[in-house]
Design an enzyme around this catalytic site. Structure first.
Site: not given
Length: 257
Positions: A113-115, A117, A197
């Site tokens: 999960l990106d930073k 999220s 995104r």
């Protein structure tokens, strides 16, 4: 999180049921293990295994001619990752998920999960599970709740569901459902870099909040942000059932919607 780990973590050195031994060794679900045992394919110290029997440390378990190793207890955790935590094993990263969790057994994440999220992150010490879940060819479902900066339109929802050109490809068709003026759920079967995104940006929207709520049959549920829980035996059995025919070749690329 340290107190939770101290209360929860136990090193298992005592006996364990044979079907659970096979499950935690990554062979199959407990139900499948019972079938293997009943078929006579499982031996313990050279003798046929029996349903319900217990295995003690030091005993040799074989499925057919293959020795099955359970030197370490299999760990599968469901973590509610907060925003700001980075999915990396590099402990030099101050806000890495590994430092944040600080679990006493080495575990790694299943799908980034990106930073920015948050939400469900599976962490495990079983590489076979990681590969089977993450291989895009296996098309395993991951569900997200997304909030954007503009009111949702039917055109936006339809185009998101049909597929969006990003990263020199077109995203797979997916299920999208409006649940609020600015909020929708989306179920993906792939994990391109920052996929959701990028899909939203291609249609002129910006993601304000992104929460992963489900991976296959494992759900975030009421797990509080920043907390974790052990995945239950029943959940593991269902997970095995869903991934048993999946390829376990190592995945390529980054996966962080």
């Amino acid at each position: 999180m340290g107190n939770q780990i101290q209360n929860e973590f136990r090193t298992k050195t005592g006996p364990i049921r044979l079907n659970k031994y096979l499950s935690e060794a990554g062979v199959c679900s407990r139900r499948e293990a019972d079938r293997l045992i009943a078929s006579g394919r499982v031996t313990v110290d050279g003798h046929p295994g029996e349903t319900g029997m217990k295995v003690y440390p030091g005993q040799e378990v074989c499925v057919g001619k293959r020795v099955v190793s359970r030197q370490d207890e299999m760990i599968v955790l469901a973590v509610n990752k907060p925003a700001g935590i980075v999915c990396t094993e590099d402990r030099r990263e101050r806000n890495s998920i590994v430092r944040f969790l600080d679990y006493p057994v080495r575990v790694t994440y299943v799908g980034r999960l990106d930073k920015d999220s948050r939400g469900l992150l599976l962490m495990t010490n079983n590489g076979d599970i990681i590969n089977k879940i993450m291989r895009a060819v296996n098309q395993h479902e991951k569900e997200y709740k997304v909030t954007v900066d503009h009111p949702l339109t039917s055109e936006f929802l339809e185009r998101m569901a049909e597929g969006i050109p990003i990263l020199d490809t077109v995203t797979r068709p997916c299920r999208v459902q409006k649940i609020g003026k600015y909020t929708f759920t989306i179920i993906l079967t792939q994990g391109l870099n920052r996929q959701i995104r990028r899909m939203c940006e291609a249609l002129g929207y910006q993601v304000k909040d992104l929460v992963r709520t489900r991976i296959l049959n494992i759900e975030l549920g009421t797990l509080k942000e920043g907390e974790y829980r052990r995945v239950s035996d029943e959940e593991l059995d269902q997970l095995y059932a869903r991934i048993k025919d999946s390829s376990n070749d190592p995945p390529g690329g980054r996966h962080n919607p």
